[in-house]
Motif scaffolding. Structure first.
Motif, PDB file in Angstrom:
ATOM      1  N   SER A  86       0.830  -1.201   0.000  1.00 39.94           N
ATOM      2  CA  SER A  86       0.000   0.000   0.000  1.00 39.94           C
ATOM      3  C   SER A  86       0.871   1.261   0.000  1.00 39.94           C
ATOM      4  O   SER A  86       0.547   2.242  -0.686  1.00 39.94           O
ATOM      5  CB  SER A  86      -0.931  -0.047   1.216  1.00 39.94           C
ATOM      6  N   LEU A  87       1.992   1.234   0.700  1.00 41.08           N
ATOM      7  CA  LEU A  87       2.915   2.380   0.673  1.00 41.08           C
ATOM      8  C   LEU A  87       3.364   2.680  -0.751  1.00 41.08           C
ATOM      9  O   LEU A  87       3.554   3.828  -1.131  1.00 41.08           O
ATOM     10  CB  LEU A  87       4.175   2.079   1.497  1.00 41.08           C
ATOM     11  N   ALA A  88       3.533   1.617  -1.533  1.00 36.62           N
ATOM     12  CA  ALA A  88       4.022   1.794  -2.901  1.00 36.62           C
ATOM     13  C   ALA A  88       2.909   2.252  -3.842  1.00 36.62           C
ATOM     14  O   ALA A  88       3.144   2.400  -5.039  1.00 36.62           O
ATOM     15  CB  ALA A  88       4.662   0.507  -3.405  1.00 36.62           C
ATOM     16  N   GLY A  89       1.702   2.470  -3.321  1.00 39.55           N
ATOM     17  CA  GLY A  89       0.681   3.158  -4.111  1.00 39.55           C
ATOM     18  C   GLY A  89      -0.348   2.285  -4.797  1.00 39.55           C
ATOM     19  O   GLY A  89      -0.901   2.688  -5.811  1.00 39.55           O
ATOM     20  N   GLY A  90      -0.648   1.106  -4.252  1.00 41.15           N
ATOM     21  CA  GLY A  90      -1.663   0.264  -4.882  1.00 41.15           C
ATOM     22  C   GLY A  90      -2.796  -0.089  -3.953  1.00 41.15           C
ATOM     23  O   GLY A  90      -2.766   0.223  -2.764  1.00 41.15           O
ATOM     24  N   PRO A 209      -2.889   6.828  -6.351  1.00 42.45           N
ATOM     25  CA  PRO A 209      -2.138   7.348  -5.203  1.00 42.45           C
ATOM     26  C   PRO A 209      -2.158   8.871  -5.137  1.00 42.45           C
ATOM     27  O   PRO A 209      -1.807   9.455  -4.118  1.00 42.45           O
ATOM     28  CB  PRO A 209      -0.719   6.814  -5.417  1.00 42.45           C
ATOM     29  N   PHE A 217       5.214   5.905  -1.787  1.00 43.64           N
ATOM     30  CA  PHE A 217       6.644   5.611  -1.903  1.00 43.64           C
ATOM     31  C   PHE A 217       6.885   4.944  -3.251  1.00 43.64           C
ATOM     32  O   PHE A 217       7.132   3.743  -3.315  1.00 43.64           O
ATOM     33  CB  PHE A 217       7.080   4.674  -0.782  1.00 43.64           C
ATOM     34  N   ASN A 218       6.767   5.709  -4.322  1.00 40.23           N
ATOM     35  CA  ASN A 218       6.977   5.087  -5.628  1.00 40.23           C
ATOM     36  C   ASN A 218       8.090   5.773  -6.410  1.00 40.23           C
ATOM     37  O   ASN A 218       8.294   5.497  -7.575  1.00 40.23           O
ATOM     38  CB  ASN A 218       5.675   5.066  -6.424  1.00 40.23           C
TER      39      ASN A 218
END
Ligand SMILES: Cc1ncc(C[n+]2csc(CCOP(=O)(O)OP(=O)(O)O)c2C)c(N)n1
Ligand code: SF4
Ligand SMILES: [Mg+2]
Lengths: 387, 291
Positions: A86-90, A209, A217-218
């Protein structure tokens, strides 16, 4: 999503799209929701009574509905991996039960603190005191102050709808918090029920995101110096204040979710016969048991009303006060020994000696309408209230 | 991310903090200066609140200077002394619950592959010895078993520094520490050897007394993780505060360790070797040697 699915807006999928009747288990209802939720990634670890639903989500991955999926090493690792994804934007999904919930506990406040719109299903069961795999929802009591929103499904239909609605509310830019969708294990997961489903060719829009109040965090967002987590690296007033205000903002975001929950759930609670002197207030499958008890009490000439609590966090304090204005007795039947819902209700009401935390069953006991009726009759006999 | 996202638009440049402009103009985002550039170029780690002479902060400084693409890197940390410098490093940094780092990194890496399949985005775990060898050992090993394409770097000070000098699994046998009042009863957890059998494509053991070896190891680890499979670098980062040596003795302590038990070691799987050979063949034409 799969290439053959059509992206539609949330309101169309939830309110307007034609629905067809199906006769499925609660676990299957979970998979039906995930099929239409445009999930990027799911992670699973088996535990009864959750396992079947995550088998089905795994199959959705194999069929191309979910883009990545794996079986992790334990629930703490599941919730940590989901946090990372989820941090990575999905958009992500997982589910667990009882001991799995407790094993993963440290990660739930992290999700809220990191403002992540994670949706997790909890198929509630007993925890080790002594060991039980049977239906029981004591784990909900342990999650009340983790910062996550908590919805409690009565049946398969609720489970299906609440999961999809959870994503929609969770992802609102002014909310952006995790949502737990809870169902009583076995009673909901392992029984077949009529569930109305929109076409499986429809799916939610993908997660963006850019709607998040914090950057993903991408590595697509300058200026590349991001520690999103509340500051703890300095022991001074500024870092304490930063942590405290961040914490307040998490709680405020949950308050801001009320307007969306009202719209999508049609209220945080539902009331039947608010004028009755005897009210039942319940959540989950206890609501269904109350419905049957109310029918039989009515046959005996005793009228009772019902408050179905759908959102436990945020909690509908104001709505409860309104719905219990006329009540002389408020019975709160629960599937756990602790009686957390009765405590929540007592804390929200004035004249809270009206709240009766009965009946309570646990360890796998069922809640036949007879014991609900008994609880009511016992109170009536020992009181001078005229119903 | 690369140039397009990093370089400020002309009209905005003057509004950006000087520090950011420095990072773009004289720092490591667009040009790799490596360890040799330390002291003359803008660094990712500018200041830190570690104790004087801290080996962990030196390890972080050297590792940060060795990153092949800091602008496309996220470092995943965990509680421990390393947090204090990493939280101030000009690289994306995430840190949450103690010991969860390799599971968080797995989730991040997979989601980056789902959402940005055509781009190299490096996910690097950088944490203490306790975080890996004790509380996070299962999650670390499982990320290697699953062959997650992440780099794991242990900053091994052989103690729980952050909580006040307690025994860690990586402490030496016999060492008297808090919670080991009569001395540690078992040897260092063999994480380095476990990494090889658990599926790492590349492992390196190095100390802060050998900065150029450290640089090459970190660089290889990141490139191999990007292209082949999980990698592990174990860096000896002695802690003057808890090991009670003078703060100007860090390098000497590390040098002694190199002689006694912390010798340089490197291991490659066949796939990793082959990948590096291909890279070298490619780079040789440009005059750069990767190995
Ligand atoms: C669940 C949990 N248990 C314990 C702690 C306390 N704690 C924080 S850092 C730490 C030790 C860190 O040691 P190490 O990983 O070796 O890093 P160092 O500080 O030595 O760099 C401990 C025990 C915690 N934060 N969370
Ligand atoms: S306690 Fe040791 S490892 Fe931690 S900051 Fe101080 S010197 Fe560094
Ligand atoms: Mg340590």
């Amino acid at each position: 999503m799969r290439q053959d699915q059509k992206v539609v807006n949330a309101d169309y999928l939830l309110f307007d799209a034609p629905r067809k009747e199906s006769f499925i288990t609660g676990s299957e209802a979970v998979a039906e929701a995930i099929k239409r939720a445009n999930i990027d990634m799911a992670v699973a670890y088996p535990i009864t009574p959750q396992s079947e639903s995550m088998h089905l989500v795994g199959e959705l991955y194999a069929k191309g509905y979910v883009k990545d999926f794996y079986r992790a090493e334990n629930e703490f690792a599941v919730m940590a991996a989901i946090h990372g994804a989820s941090l990575a934007g999905g958009r992500v999904f997982t589910a667990t039960s009882g001991p799995g919930t407790l094993r993963a506990m440290e990660m739930f406040p992290v999700w809220a603190g990191a403002r992540q719109p994670i949706v997790c299903a909890f198929m509630c069961r007993g925890v080790s005191l002594p060991p039980s795999i049977q239906p029981e929802n004591i784990e909900m009591a342990m999650l009340l102050e983790t910062g996550m929103m908590m919805l409690h499904a009565e049946n398969g239909q609720d489970f299906f709808d609440m999961l999809l609605k959870a994503y929609i509310v969770a992802e609102k830019p002014d909310v952006h918090l995790p949502v737990g969708v809870f169902a009583d294990g076995f009673f909901v997961t392992h029984t077949r029920d009529k569930v109305m489903l929109p076409s499986e060719d429809l799916t939610l829009e993908s997660y963006s995101p850019h709607c998040a109040p914090v950057p993903a965090f991408n590595m697509e967002t300058p200026p590349i110096r991001i520690t999103r987590d509340p500051l703890l690296n300095k022991s001074n007033f500024i870092s304490y204040a930063a942590n405290a205000s961040w914490h307040q903002e998490v709680l405020a975001a949950s308050e801001r979710a009320r307007k969306y929950l009202n719209r999508y759930l049609n209220g945080l609670l539902e009331v039947e016969k608010p004028e009755a002197k005897i009210m039942f207030a319940a959540s989950g499958t206890a609501v269904s048991q109350c419905r049957e008890a109310i029918r039989r009490l009515s046959d005996m000439g005793i009228e009772a009303g019902l408050i179905k609590i759908k959102s436990v966090r945020p909690f509908p304090e104001k709505e409860l006060r309104e719905a219990t204005k006329e009540a002389e007795w408020i019975f709160v039947p629960e599937f756990n020994a602790g009686g957390w819902l009765a405590r929540e209700i007592k804390a929200a009401l004035d004249r809270n000696s009206r709240v009766v935390g009965e009946p309570r069953v646990f360890g796998g006991m069922t809640m036949p309408p007879e014991i609900i009726i008994d609880a009511v009759l016992k109170r009536l006999q020992s009181s001078d209230v005229n119903i | 991310m690369k140039t397009r996202v990093i370089t400020p638009a002309d009209v905005f440049e003057k509004y950006l903090p000087e520090e950011y402009r420095d990072l773009v103009d004289r720092g490591p985002y667009l040009e790799n200066h490596g360890v040799a550039g330390l002291g003359t170029t803008k660094e990712l780690v500018e200041q830190h609140p570690h104790c004087a002479g801290c080996g962990v902060s030196l390890g972080i400084r050297l590792a940060a200077a060795s990153l092949p693409s800091p602008e496309d890197t996220i470092i995943v940390g965990t509680p421990g002394c390393s947090f204090f410098a990493l939280a101030q490093t000009a690289v994306n940094y995430s840190n949450t619950a103690f010991g969860n780092q390799n599971a968080v990194a797995s989730g991040i890496k997979r989601m980056l592959q789902v959402r940005h399949p055509d781009k190299n985005k490096d996910v690097i775990v950088m944490v203490g010895d306790g975080g890996i060898a004790d509380i996070g050992l299962d999650l670390t090993l499982h990320s290697w078993f699953r062959r997650e394409k992440i780099t794991t770097i242990m900053l091994d000070n052989e103690v729980y520094g952050n909580t006040g000098g307690q025994e860690s699994g990586m402490s030496k046998i016999g060492q008297k520490l808090n919670m080991a009042p009569t001395g540690k009863k078992f040897p260092k957890v063999p994480v380095y050897d476990m990494a090889k059998t658990a599926g790492c494509a590349y492992t390196a053991r190095v100390t802060v007394a050998s900065p150029y070896k450290l640089e090459k190891a970190v660089r290889k680890a990141v490139l191999i993780a990007r292209n082949v499979g999980p990698t592990y670098v174990q860096i000896y980062t002695p802690c003057p505060t808890n090991m009670k040596f003078p703060s100007n003795g860090t390098i000497n302590v590390a040098k002694e360790a190199e002689k006694e038990y912390y010798s340089f070691d490197e291991y490659f799987t066949k796939e990793a070797e082959q990948y590096l050979a291909e890279q070298n063949a490619l780079k040789n034409s440009q005059g750069i040697d990767e190995k």
